[in-house]
Design a protein around this motif. Structure first.
Motif, PDB file in Angstrom:
ATOM      1  N   ARG A 161      91.154 -23.674 -29.363  1.00  0.00           N
ATOM      2  CA  ARG A 161      90.039 -23.457 -30.281  1.00  0.00           C
ATOM      3  C   ARG A 161      88.947 -22.699 -29.527  1.00  0.00           C
ATOM      4  NH1 ARG A 161      88.395 -24.387 -35.370  1.00  0.00           N
ATOM      5  NH2 ARG A 161      86.444 -25.505 -35.759  1.00  0.00           N
ATOM      6  N   ARG A 162      88.269 -21.802 -30.240  1.00  0.00           N
ATOM      7  CA  ARG A 162      87.244 -20.944 -29.655  1.00  0.00           C
ATOM      8  C   ARG A 162      85.867 -21.363 -30.155  1.00  0.00           C
ATOM      9  NH1 ARG A 162      88.379 -14.820 -30.142  1.00  0.00           N
ATOM     10  NH2 ARG A 162      89.619 -15.349 -28.339  1.00  0.00           N
ATOM     11  N   TYR A 163      84.906 -21.307 -29.234  1.00  0.00           N
ATOM     12  CA  TYR A 163      83.514 -21.642 -29.523  1.00  0.00           C
ATOM     13  C   TYR A 163      82.651 -20.525 -28.968  1.00  0.00           C
ATOM     14  CZ  TYR A 163      85.728 -26.172 -30.069  1.00  0.00           C
ATOM     15  OH  TYR A 163      86.560 -27.191 -30.462  1.00  0.00           O
ATOM     16  N   ARG A 164      81.437 -20.422 -29.471  1.00  0.00           N
ATOM     17  CA  ARG A 164      80.523 -19.376 -29.017  1.00  0.00           C
ATOM     18  C   ARG A 164      79.179 -19.982 -28.639  1.00  0.00           C
ATOM     19  NH1 ARG A 164      83.932 -17.200 -32.576  1.00  0.00           N
ATOM     20  NH2 ARG A 164      84.610 -15.063 -32.300  1.00  0.00           N
ATOM     21  N   ILE A 165      78.634 -19.490 -27.533  1.00  0.00           N
ATOM     22  CA  ILE A 165      77.280 -19.857 -27.129  1.00  0.00           C
ATOM     23  C   ILE A 165      76.591 -18.621 -26.571  1.00  0.00           C
ATOM     24  CG2 ILE A 165      77.893 -22.259 -26.582  1.00  0.00           C
ATOM     25  CD1 ILE A 165      77.512 -21.478 -23.582  1.00  0.00           C
ATOM     26  N   SER A 166      75.284 -18.669 -26.570  1.00  0.00           N
ATOM     27  CA  SER A 166      74.473 -17.654 -25.905  1.00  0.00           C
ATOM     28  C   SER A 166      73.726 -18.362 -24.786  1.00  0.00           C
ATOM     29  CB  SER A 166      73.472 -17.032 -26.883  1.00  0.00           C
ATOM     30  OG  SER A 166      74.150 -16.329 -27.892  1.00  0.00           O
ATOM     31  N   GLY A 169      71.445 -12.329 -20.106  1.00  0.00           N
ATOM     32  CA  GLY A 169      72.182 -13.225 -20.983  1.00  0.00           C
ATOM     33  C   GLY A 169      73.530 -12.689 -21.422  1.00  0.00           C
ATOM     34  N   HIS A 170      74.326 -13.618 -21.935  1.00  0.00           N
ATOM     35  CA  HIS A 170      75.651 -13.296 -22.468  1.00  0.00           C
ATOM     36  C   HIS A 170      75.883 -14.079 -23.752  1.00  0.00           C
ATOM     37  CE1 HIS A 170      76.995 -11.278 -18.807  1.00  0.00           C
ATOM     38  NE2 HIS A 170      76.498 -12.289 -18.110  1.00  0.00           N
ATOM     39  N   ASN A 171      76.703 -13.511 -24.604  1.00  0.00           N
ATOM     40  CA  ASN A 171      77.238 -14.232 -25.754  1.00  0.00           C
ATOM     41  C   ASN A 171      78.657 -14.636 -25.356  1.00  0.00           C
ATOM     42  OD1 ASN A 171      74.977 -13.931 -27.519  1.00  0.00           O
ATOM     43  ND2 ASN A 171      75.548 -11.789 -27.724  1.00  0.00           N
ATOM     44  N   TYR A 172      78.756 -15.837 -24.790  1.00  0.00           N
ATOM     45  CA  TYR A 172      80.029 -16.321 -24.261  1.00  0.00           C
ATOM     46  C   TYR A 172      80.950 -16.783 -25.385  1.00  0.00           C
ATOM     47  CZ  TYR A 172      77.730 -16.789 -19.643  1.00  0.00           C
ATOM     48  OH  TYR A 172      77.074 -16.566 -18.468  1.00  0.00           O
ATOM     49  N   LYS A 173      82.237 -16.536 -25.201  1.00  0.00           N
ATOM     50  CA  LYS A 173      83.274 -17.136 -26.043  1.00  0.00           C
ATOM     51  C   LYS A 173      84.032 -18.098 -25.141  1.00  0.00           C
ATOM     52  CE  LYS A 173      83.661 -13.054 -28.867  1.00  0.00           C
ATOM     53  NZ  LYS A 173      84.386 -11.798 -29.018  1.00  0.00           N
ATOM     54  N   ILE A 174      84.072 -19.360 -25.527  1.00  0.00           N
ATOM     55  CA  ILE A 174      84.722 -20.395 -24.728  1.00  0.00           C
ATOM     56  C   ILE A 174      85.923 -20.909 -25.494  1.00  0.00           C
ATOM     57  CG2 ILE A 174      84.455 -22.650 -23.632  1.00  0.00           C
ATOM     58  CD1 ILE A 174      81.425 -22.097 -23.537  1.00  0.00           C
TER      59      ILE A 174
END
Length: 135
Positions: A7-12, A41-46
């Motif tokens: 499953r993928r999640y997103r954070i900044s 900063g980054h818009n990470y996909k975890i």
């Protein structure tokens, strides 16, 4: 039967790559623009991949609601819209995405039992991504 669920999640989040063990000149040479004193900063996909036996009653390795809840509590609430350097996990280590990936893995691993966390993958940019599968 062993199966896997991802499953993928997103954070900044922001960070500054900087090592106290290096001089200012060495930090600039090693980390370049990522050593900016104001950070970046980054818009990470975890992504988290969980494996295990498929439960005969539910047909699932892990309930998606359980994974979402653990991820929210352990990772999303802790790091989203934050500066990674301000978190105690990075008090004595550089907040590289390699170290961030390991930290996320370690935060999740024990919370997902009986399912087994297979790996964590973090996409930092469209060209840079990192994976950790435990020790």
């Amino acid at each position: 039967m062993k199966a896997y669920f991802s499953r993928r999640y997103r954070i900044s989040a922001s960070h500054r790559l900087h090592s106290e063990a290096l001089s200012p000149e060495e930090n600039r040479a090693v980390f370049g623009k990522c050593n900016n004193p104001h950070g970046h900063g980054h818009n990470y996909k975890i992504e988290a991949t969980v494996g295990g036996e498929v439960d005969a009653n539910t047909g699932m390795v892990i309930n998606m609601v359980t994974l979402d809840s653990v991820m929210k509590e352990q990772v999303l609430d802790r790091f989203d819209h934050k500066n990674l350097n301000d978190d105690p996990l990075f008090a004595e280590q550089v907040s590289t995405t390699e170290n961030f990936c390991i930290a996320v893995y370690e935060l999740l691993q024990k919370q997902l039992l009986p399912a087994i966390l297979k790996n964590v993958r973090i996409e930092e940019t469209e060209n840079n991504f990192f994976e950790y599968s435990g020790k």
